[in-house]
Design a protein around this motif. Structure first.
Motif, PDB file in Angstrom:
ATOM      1  N   ILE A 807      -3.221   2.209   0.951  1.00 54.95           N
ATOM      2  CA  ILE A 807      -2.104   1.609   0.215  1.00 54.95           C
ATOM      3  C   ILE A 807      -1.627   2.549  -0.879  1.00 54.95           C
ATOM      4  CG2 ILE A 807      -1.404  -0.395  -1.135  1.00 54.95           C
ATOM      5  CD1 ILE A 807      -3.645  -1.972   0.224  1.00 54.95           C
ATOM      6  N   GLN A 808      -2.577   3.204  -1.557  1.00 59.17           N
ATOM      7  CA  GLN A 808      -2.200   4.149  -2.617  1.00 59.17           C
ATOM      8  C   GLN A 808      -1.414   5.324  -2.026  1.00 59.17           C
ATOM      9  OE1 GLN A 808      -5.545   5.344  -4.952  1.00 59.17           O
ATOM     10  NE2 GLN A 808      -4.298   6.002  -6.678  1.00 59.17           N
ATOM     11  N   ARG A 809      -1.843   5.823  -0.867  1.00 63.59           N
ATOM     12  CA  ARG A 809      -1.102   6.910  -0.227  1.00 63.59           C
ATOM     13  C   ARG A 809       0.290   6.456   0.186  1.00 63.59           C
ATOM     14  NH1 ARG A 809      -6.020   7.838   2.609  1.00 63.59           N
ATOM     15  NH2 ARG A 809      -5.078   6.945   4.471  1.00 63.59           N
ATOM     16  N   PHE A 810       0.405   5.227   0.692  1.00 62.19           N
ATOM     17  CA  PHE A 810       1.700   4.682   1.098  1.00 62.19           C
ATOM     18  C   PHE A 810       2.637   4.602  -0.107  1.00 62.19           C
ATOM     19  CE2 PHE A 810       4.130   0.650   2.312  1.00 62.19           C
ATOM     20  CZ  PHE A 810       5.093   1.355   3.014  1.00 62.19           C
ATOM     21  N   GLY A 811       2.127   4.109  -1.243  1.00 61.31           N
ATOM     22  CA  GLY A 811       2.951   4.047  -2.450  1.00 61.31           C
ATOM     23  C   GLY A 811       3.377   5.420  -2.913  1.00 61.31           C
ATOM     24  N   HIS A 812       2.467   6.390  -2.838  1.00 65.51           N
ATOM     25  CA  HIS A 812       2.801   7.760  -3.265  1.00 65.51           C
ATOM     26  C   HIS A 812       3.908   8.330  -2.381  1.00 65.51           C
ATOM     27  CE1 HIS A 812       2.057  11.656  -5.112  1.00 65.51           C
ATOM     28  NE2 HIS A 812       2.122  12.175  -3.900  1.00 65.51           N
ATOM     29  N   ASN A 813       3.840   8.045  -1.065  1.00 66.29           N
ATOM     30  CA  ASN A 813       4.874   8.526  -0.151  1.00 66.29           C
ATOM     31  C   ASN A 813       6.220   7.903  -0.475  1.00 66.29           C
ATOM     32  OD1 ASN A 813       6.374   7.853   2.669  1.00 66.29           O
ATOM     33  ND2 ASN A 813       5.441   9.890   2.735  1.00 66.29           N
ATOM     34  N   PHE A 823      17.625   5.468  -2.355  1.00 70.12           N
ATOM     35  CA  PHE A 823      17.129   4.147  -2.699  1.00 70.12           C
ATOM     36  C   PHE A 823      16.188   4.242  -3.894  1.00 70.12           C
ATOM     37  CE2 PHE A 823      17.876   4.004   1.931  1.00 70.12           C
ATOM     38  CZ  PHE A 823      18.914   3.079   1.942  1.00 70.12           C
ATOM     39  N   PRO A 824      16.716   4.267  -5.116  1.00 72.69           N
ATOM     40  CA  PRO A 824      15.842   4.315  -6.299  1.00 72.69           C
ATOM     41  C   PRO A 824      14.883   3.139  -6.362  1.00 72.69           C
ATOM     42  CG  PRO A 824      18.128   4.782  -6.900  1.00 72.69           C
ATOM     43  CD  PRO A 824      18.143   4.310  -5.484  1.00 72.69           C
ATOM     44  N   LEU A 825      15.274   1.967  -5.827  1.00 69.58           N
ATOM     45  CA  LEU A 825      14.385   0.816  -5.865  1.00 69.58           C
ATOM     46  C   LEU A 825      13.115   1.073  -5.056  1.00 69.58           C
ATOM     47  CD1 LEU A 825      13.698  -2.057  -6.595  1.00 69.58           C
ATOM     48  CD2 LEU A 825      15.042  -2.837  -4.660  1.00 69.58           C
ATOM     49  N   ILE A 826      13.255   1.723  -3.886  1.00 69.73           N
ATOM     50  CA  ILE A 826      12.066   2.050  -3.084  1.00 69.73           C
ATOM     51  C   ILE A 826      11.166   2.998  -3.866  1.00 69.73           C
ATOM     52  CG2 ILE A 826      11.274   3.240  -1.007  1.00 69.73           C
ATOM     53  CD1 ILE A 826      13.578   2.100   0.498  1.00 69.73           C
ATOM     54  N   GLU A 827      11.771   3.932  -4.571  1.00 74.67           N
ATOM     55  CA  GLU A 827      10.983   4.860  -5.390  1.00 74.67           C
ATOM     56  C   GLU A 827      10.212   4.097  -6.463  1.00 74.67           C
ATOM     57  OE1 GLU A 827      11.711   8.743  -8.299  1.00 74.67           O
ATOM     58  OE2 GLU A 827      13.346   7.927  -7.098  1.00 74.67           O
ATOM     59  N   GLU A 828      10.880   3.139  -7.154  1.00 73.93           N
ATOM     60  CA  GLU A 828      10.210   2.371  -8.203  1.00 73.93           C
ATOM     61  C   GLU A 828       9.107   1.490  -7.618  1.00 73.93           C
ATOM     62  OE1 GLU A 828      10.564   2.592 -11.449  1.00 73.93           O
ATOM     63  OE2 GLU A 828      11.925   4.253 -11.074  1.00 73.93           O
ATOM     64  N   LEU A 829       9.392   0.844  -6.459  1.00 77.54           N
ATOM     65  CA  LEU A 829       8.368   0.019  -5.824  1.00 77.54           C
ATOM     66  C   LEU A 829       7.169   0.868  -5.410  1.00 77.54           C
ATOM     67  CD1 LEU A 829      10.553  -2.347  -3.611  1.00 77.54           C
ATOM     68  CD2 LEU A 829       9.257  -2.971  -5.638  1.00 77.54           C
ATOM     69  N   GLY A 830       7.432   2.112  -4.962  1.00 75.37           N
ATOM     70  CA  GLY A 830       6.344   3.007  -4.609  1.00 75.37           C
ATOM     71  C   GLY A 830       5.463   3.326  -5.798  1.00 75.37           C
ATOM     72  N   LYS A 831       6.082   3.576  -6.961  1.00 69.55           N
ATOM     73  CA  LYS A 831       5.302   3.849  -8.174  1.00 69.55           C
ATOM     74  C   LYS A 831       4.416   2.652  -8.514  1.00 69.55           C
ATOM     75  CE  LYS A 831       8.716   6.962 -10.269  1.00 69.55           C
ATOM     76  NZ  LYS A 831       9.664   7.142 -11.384  1.00 69.55           N
ATOM     77  N   GLU A 832       5.013   1.447  -8.485  1.00 68.37           N
ATOM     78  CA  GLU A 832       4.256   0.242  -8.809  1.00 68.37           C
ATOM     79  C   GLU A 832       3.121   0.027  -7.799  1.00 68.37           C
ATOM     80  OE1 GLU A 832       4.356  -2.148 -11.203  1.00 68.37           O
ATOM     81  OE2 GLU A 832       5.670  -0.834 -12.345  1.00 68.37           O
ATOM     82  N   LEU A 833       3.410   0.268  -6.517  1.00 72.13           N
ATOM     83  CA  LEU A 833       2.409   0.052  -5.475  1.00 72.13           C
ATOM     84  C   LEU A 833       1.254   1.035  -5.629  1.00 72.13           C
ATOM     85  CD1 LEU A 833       1.816  -1.661  -2.977  1.00 72.13           C
ATOM     86  CD2 LEU A 833       2.997   0.049  -1.602  1.00 72.13           C
ATOM     87  N   GLU A 834       1.545   2.288  -5.912  1.00 73.81           N
ATOM     88  CA  GLU A 834       0.492   3.300  -6.115  1.00 73.81           C
ATOM     89  C   GLU A 834      -0.372   2.930  -7.319  1.00 73.81           C
ATOM     90  OE1 GLU A 834       0.107   8.150  -6.431  1.00 73.81           O
ATOM     91  OE2 GLU A 834       1.937   7.170  -7.109  1.00 73.81           O
ATOM     92  N   SER A 835       0.283   2.471  -8.411  1.00 74.24           N
ATOM     93  CA  SER A 835      -0.469   2.090  -9.604  1.00 74.24           C
ATOM     94  C   SER A 835      -1.347   0.868  -9.331  1.00 74.24           C
ATOM     95  CB  SER A 835       0.499   1.803 -10.750  1.00 74.24           C
ATOM     96  OG  SER A 835      -0.175   1.274 -11.861  1.00 74.24           O
ATOM     97  N   ALA A 836      -0.796  -0.134  -8.632  1.00 67.30           N
ATOM     98  CA  ALA A 836      -1.562  -1.347  -8.346  1.00 67.30           C
ATOM     99  C   ALA A 836      -2.749  -1.056  -7.431  1.00 67.30           C
ATOM    100  CB  ALA A 836      -0.654  -2.405  -7.720  1.00 67.30           C
TER     101      ALA A 836
END
Length: 896
Positions: A807-813, A823-836
C-alpha cells in the motif's frame, strides 16, 4: 656491452625494451637538446629585440630634446606664448620617453645612472631657461644675465647629447654581442639535432637486427609443435634460451600432458559424451556413451538418430535443429540397443564452438535414478498436499462451525453485561465472556499454528513505538491481574530508540502469550515486563517477562516450546491447548530472533526473546490508536445486513439500536441483491454462508449491476465465520472492501461502520471545466485511469491481511504520477495513502482508497461530458477539513 651469444637467452620483454630504448633515448635526447637550445636561442633573440627597443627610445628621447630646444628658442625670440605651450608639450613627451627608457634599462646600472644624469640636466635646463625668460619679461632680470642663462642652458644640452651618445654606444655594443651569441646557439642546435638523429637511426637498425636474429627459426619450430599438439603427436624439444618462446614451448608440453589426462577422464566419465559430424555420424565417443547407446567401444559409422528409438527420433531431430538455431538443446529419448533393451536418457546437444557447421557434441545422462526419485517425490508431495488440504479444510470447518454459534453467545453475553444485573448474574455473565474469548483464542491458536506450518504467516515490519506496544499488552491484563492482587510492572531501557522497525502485532502476540501464562500460574508475588538493549554493539533488543510463580524444572524447559506440550504437574484448570509457547517460538524465529526461559522450581520464571534492533524514523501518526466505540455521523447511515441466522440478525440489531443507523435485513443473498437494487445504502454487511445465493455470488452480482447502471459502488464488508487467509482472499475477489471474522465485538462493528459507511458525511468536490494535462500525455490518461480500480482492489486485499508495504508503494507511485497526468487530487491522495500506510493507520487507508476509487471511476465520465462552461461534481469522502475548489481553476485541490 650485450654479447650476441647471450641475446637469445634474454626475455622477449627485455629484448623489446632494449630495441625500444635506443631510439627512445635518441628521441628523448633530441627533444631535450632542442628544448634547451631553443629556450636559450629564444632568450637571446628576446635580448636582441630588447636592445632594438632601447635604441628606439633613446632616439625618441633625443628627438624630444631637440624639439624642446627649438620651441624654447622660438619663444625666446618671438615671446609668443604658443611656442611656450609647444615647448612644454615636447618637454612632457621627453619625460614620457625617458620613463619608458628607464623601464627598459632597469636591469643595467650604468645605463640607469646615465639616464638619471640626463633627467637632472633636463630639469636644470628647463628651470633655468624658463625662469630667466620669466624674470626678463617682468623686467627683473637684465638682458646680459638672460643671455648668460641661455648659454648655460645650451651647455647643459650639449652635456645631455653627450650622455645620450654614450648610451647609444653601449646599446650598440650589447646588440652586437647578442647577435653573436644567437648565431652560436643556432649552430649548436643544428649540430646536436643532426648527431642525435644519426645515432638514433643507427642504434635502432642495429638493435632491430639483433632482435630478429634467432627468433624466426624458433617460432617456426613452435608452429610445428602446435600442429602436432592438435593431432596428438609427440612434441619436439625447442632449442634456444629461456625466453618467452622457451616458456611457451614448456607450457605447450604441459598442455599436451593435461590433454592426455583429460582424454582419459572423458573416456571414463559417468555420462555419455560423443562428437558427431555435420551429417550426424558419430566421430568419437567415450565408454559410457557406448554403453547407453548400445554401440561397440570403437568408433562406428552409425548416425545419432539410428541409435534412438523410432518413436523418439522426431523429437531428437527437432532438438538438433533447435541446437543449430539457438546454440543448445535438450530432450529426453530412449536409446534402442541391438539386443532390444531400451535405456531412458536425457540428450543434450551443443554445437562445436569453433564452427557449428563442423558438427556438434552429444551428452547422455541416464534417467533411471532421477525418474525413480522424481516419482517418489511426487508421491510424497501429493500425500503431503492432500494431508495439508485435509487439515486445512478440517480446521476451516471446525473454525466456522464454532464461530457461528459463538458469535451469538458472546454477543448476547456482551449485551447482557450492559443491563442491570445482580452480583451473581454479573459473575455468570463474566464467566460466559471470559470462556468465550478463551475459546476464540484457542481457535486462533490452531489457525496460527496451521499458517506457520504451511509457511503462510508473514512478518510485516513498520515504524512503531516500543512503549505503546508494551503498554497495550499490559492494559489487557491489568484487570485479570488485579483480581488476583498481582502487581504488574514495566521497565524499558531509555537507550532504546523511541521508534523501531518491527512487526508490532506479532510482538504483542508473543507478549500476550507469555503474560497470560505468568498471570495464570502465579499465586502471589508480581509480574514484570522488561525491555532492554543487549549485545556488544547494542544491535539487539530483549523482551523479558518475569514472574514469581512456581517455576519450571530444568528438564521441562525445552519441552514446553514443543507443540501440544503439557507439564505433568499442571492443574487441570491451568491446562490450555499446548500451542501458545510453540507459536511464540515460531513467531520469534520468523522475526529473526530467539526465545528462551530461565527458571528454577519454586523460584519463578523469566521468559525472554531477543530480536534485531533497527531504529526507524518517527512517523507523523501514532500507529496504535484505539478508536472510540461511538459513531459520530451527521445523519443516520443506511446499512443493509445480509444474514441468514436469526440470532445474528438480532445481535446486530441490538448492537446498533442506540447508534445513528437505519438497518435493513435480508435473509439470503438473493434478497440482499434485490434490496440493493430497490434503494441506496451506505454500507452492506454480507454474511458468506447463506442458502441459495451465498455472500460471494451476491457481492459479485451487486457489483456487476452497479457497474451496469453507472452507480457508485456501495462498500460491502464480509462478516463470516471463516477466518482462513483463503476466505479473506475470496471475499476481496468477490468485491468486498473488507473481511471480518466472527465472533464480532461491538467495538469492531462500530469501527467498521465508521470506516466504510459513506452516509452523508461527505463533501462534494467540483471538477474543473478543463483538466490540466501536459501536451503528449492526454492520449495516455484513459489507460492510466483504467488501471487504477484493479490496483485499488489489490491495496484493499493487502489491507485486509495487514500487509502495509504494498500500500505504501502504491501511494508513492500515485504521488509521483498523479500530477504528471493532470490530476493533482490523485497526487494528494497518494501522499495521504503513503503516510497512512507508513503509520499503519487502517482507518485512514480505507478512507483514501475509497476516495481514490470514487475519483478514478467518476472522472472518465466527467471528462467525456465536460463542456467549456460546465462544472461537474464528484463526491469524495474526506476528513473534516475545509475545502475550497473552484470551477475552471485548471486542476483539483483537496485534503483527503
Amino acid at each position: 656491452m650485450l654479447r650476441l651469444d647471450r641475446w637469445s637467452n634474454l626475455r622477449l620483454r627485455t629484448k623489446g625494451l632494449i630495441v625500444v630504448a635506443f631510439p627512445a633515448a635518441a628521441t628523448v635526447t633530441i627533444a631535450c637538446t632542442l628544448y634547451v637550445l631553443g629556450v636559450r636561442t629564444a632568450a637571446e633573440e628576446e635580448s636582441v629585440r630588447h636592445s632594438f627597443r632601447v635604441n628606439q627610445e633613446i632616439q625618441r628621447l633625443r628627438t624630444s630634446e631637440t624639439e624642446a630646444s627649438s620651441e624654447v628658442r622660438a619663444y625666446f625670440i618671438t615671446a609668443d606664448e604658443s611656442f611656450a605651450g609647444k615647448a612644454r608639450d615636447t618637454i612632457a613627451a621627453f619625460d614620457t620617453a625617458r620613463q619608458k627608457l628607464a623601464d627598459l634599462i632597469a636591469y643595467d646600472t650604468a645605463q640607469t645612472q646615465r639616464l638619471s644624469r640626463i633627467e637632472a640636466l633636463q630639469r636644470s635646463r628647463v628651470e633655468r631657461i624658463f625662469g630667466a625668460i620669466a624674470r626678463f619679461r617682468s623686467g627683473v632680470l637684465p638682458l646680459g644675465e638672460l643671455r648668460a642663462a641661455m648659454r648655460a642652458g645650451k651647455t647643459e644640452r650639449l652635456q645631455m647629447e653627450g650622455v645620450l651618445g654614450a648610451m647609444e654606444d653601449e646599446e650598440k655594443r650589447l646588440l652586437e654581442s647578442r647577435f653573436r651569441r644567437v648565431d652560436t646557439l643556432r649552430g649548436q642546435l643544428n649540430a646536436g639535432t643532426a648527431a642525435c638523429v644519426f645515432f638514433g637511426v643507427i642504434g635502432g637498425v642495429v638493435i632491430s637486427l639483433l632482435f630478429a636474429s634467432g627468433i624466426t627459426n624458433r617460432v617456426g619450430k613452435l608452429q610445428e609443435n602446435v600442429s602436432k599438439l592438435a593431432t596428438g603427436g609427440v612434441l619436439d624439444p625447442l632449442p634456444g634460451g629461456r625466453d618467452e618462446i622457451g616458456v611457451l614451448s614448456e607450457g605447450m608440453a604441459r598442455t599436451a600432458r593435461i590433454l592426455k589426462h583429460r582424454t582419459a577422464a572423458l573416456e571414463n566419465a559417468l555420462h555419455g559424451i560423443a562428437q558427431a559430424d555435420a551429417e550426424g555420424r558419430c566421430v568419437t565417443f567415450n565408454r559410457a556413451y557406448a554403453e547407453l547407446a548400445g554401440l561397440p567401444e570403437s568408433p562406428a559409422t552409425a548416425s545419432i538418430g539410428e541409435t534412438v528409438h523410432p518413436d523418439d527420433q522426431a523429437n531428437v531431430e527437432a532438438a538438433i535443429q533447435l541446437m543449430r538455431a539457438s546454440g543448445r538443446a535438450e530432450t529426453e529419448a530412449r536409446m534402442l540397443h541391438a539386443d532390444g533393451r531400451v535405456a531412458d536418457v536425457t540428450m543434450t546437444f551443443i554445437p562445436v564452438p569453433e564452427d557449428r557447421s563442423e558438427g556438434y557434441y552429444v551428452f547422455l545422462r541416464d534417467n533411471r535414478a532421477r525418474k525413480e526419485a522424481e516419482g517418489a517425490l511426487v508421491r510424497a508431495k501429493d500425500a503431503a498436499v492432500a494431508s495439508n488440504a485435509a487439515k486445512t479444510g478440517f480446521l476451516a470447518k471446525i473454525s466456522h462451525d464454532i464461530r457461528t454459534p459463538l458469535n451469538a453467545i458472546l454477543g448476547a453475553a456482551d449485551l447482557l453485561s450492559q443491563t442491570p444485573l445482580s452480583p451473581d448474574q454479573s459473575t455468570y455473565v463474566s464467566m460466559f465472556q471470559r470462556n468465550c474469548r478463551q475459546l476464540v483464542r484457542l481457535i486462533n491458536d490452531f489457525l496460527d499454528f496451521s499458517r506457520i506450518e504451511a509457511g503462510a504467516l508473514q512478518i510485516q515490519k513498520a515504524p512503531s513505538r516500543i512503549r505503546e506496544i508494551v503498554d497495550d499488552v499490559m492494559a489487557t491484563f491489568r484487570e485479570s491481574a488485579g483480581r488476583k492482587n498481582i502487581p504488574l510492572g514495566v521497565e524499558i531501557d531509555p537507550s532504546i530508540p523511541e521508534w523501531i522497525l518491527v512487526d508490532p502485532s506479532r510482538i504483542q502476540q508473543v507478549l500476550v502469550n507469555l503474560l497470560s501464562n505468568a498471570v495464570k500460574f502465579i499465586l502471589e508475588g508480581r509480574v514484570d515486563v522488561r525491555v532492554q538493549r543487549i549485545g556488544p554493539d547494542g544491535k539487539q533488543i530483549r523482551f523479558e517477562v518475569c514472574d514469581t510463580g512456581p517455576g519450571i524444572a530444568p528438564a521441562d524447559q525445552e519441552r514446553i516450546f514443543a507443540p501440544f506440550a503439557q507439564l505433568p504437574d499442571q492443574k487441570v484448570s491451568h491446562r490450555g491447548s499446548g500451542l501458545g509457547l510453540a507459536i511464540c517460538r515460531e513467531l520469534v524465529e520468523l522475526m529473526g530472533g530467539e526465545i528462551g526461559v530461565l527458571s528454577r522450581k519454586g523460584s519463578g520464571s523469566t521468559f525472554h526473546f531477543d530480536l534485531p534492533l533497527e531504529a526507524a524514523p518517527a512517523t507523523g501518526t501514532v500507529p496504535y490508536n484505539t478508536a472510540s466505540a461511538v459513531l459520530r455521523l451527521d445523519e443516520a447511515a443506511r446499512i443493509l445486513v445480509a444474514e441468514d441466522t436469526a440470532d445474528n440478525r438480532l445481535l446486530l440489531e441490538h448492537y446498533l439500536r442506540e447508534e445513528p443507523v437505519e438497518l435493513s435485513f435480508a435473509a439470503d443473498g438473493r434478497e440482499a441483491v434485490e434490496a440493493s437494487q430497490s434503494r441506496e445504502f451506505d454500507l452492506i454487511l454480507m454474511d458468506i454462508d447463506m442458502p441459495g445465493l451465498d455472500g460471494y455470488a451476491a457481492s459479485k452480482l451487486i457489483r456487476e449491476r452497479q457497474a451496469e447502471q453507472g452507480a457508485l459502488p456501495t462498500p460491502i464488508v464480509a462478516l463470516s465465520a471463516h477466518a482462513m487467509r483463503e476466505a479473506v482472499r475470496a471475499s476481496l475477489d468477490a468485491g468486498c472492501v473488507a473481511h471480518i471474522a466472527k465472533p464480532i465485538e461491538r467495538s469492531t462493528l462500530l469501527r467498521t461502520i465508521r470506516r466504510y459507511a459513506l452516509s452523508r458525511n461527505v463533501r462534494p468536490v467540483r471538477l474543473p471545466a478543463a483538466f490540466a494535462v501536459a501536451e503528449g500525455v492526454a492520449s495516455l490518461v484513459p489507460a492510466y485511469l483504467a488501471s487504477k480500480p484493479g490496483q485499488i482492489e489489490e491495496a484493499r486485499a493487502s489491507l485486509a491481511v495487514k500487509d502495509f508495504e504494498p500500500i505504501q508503494r502504491f501511494g508513492h507511485n500515485l504521488k509521483g504520477t498523479g500530477g504528471g497526468y493532470g490530476f493533482p487530487l490523485i497526487e494528494e491522495l497518494g501522499k495521504e495513502l503513503e503516510s497512512a500506510a507508513g503509520a499503519r493507520d487502517e482507518d485512514r487507508i480505507a478512507i483514501q482508497l475509497e476516495a481514490l476509487y470514487r475519483f478514478v471511476t467518476q472522472v472518465p465520465d466527467a471528462i467525456e461530458s465536460q463542456e467549456p462552461s460546465e462544472c461537474h461534481t464528484l463526491v469524495l469522502q474526506t476528513k473534516p477539513s475545509p475545502l475550497a475548489p473552484s470551477c475552471g481553476d485548471g486542476g483539483l485541490s483537496i485534503s483527503a
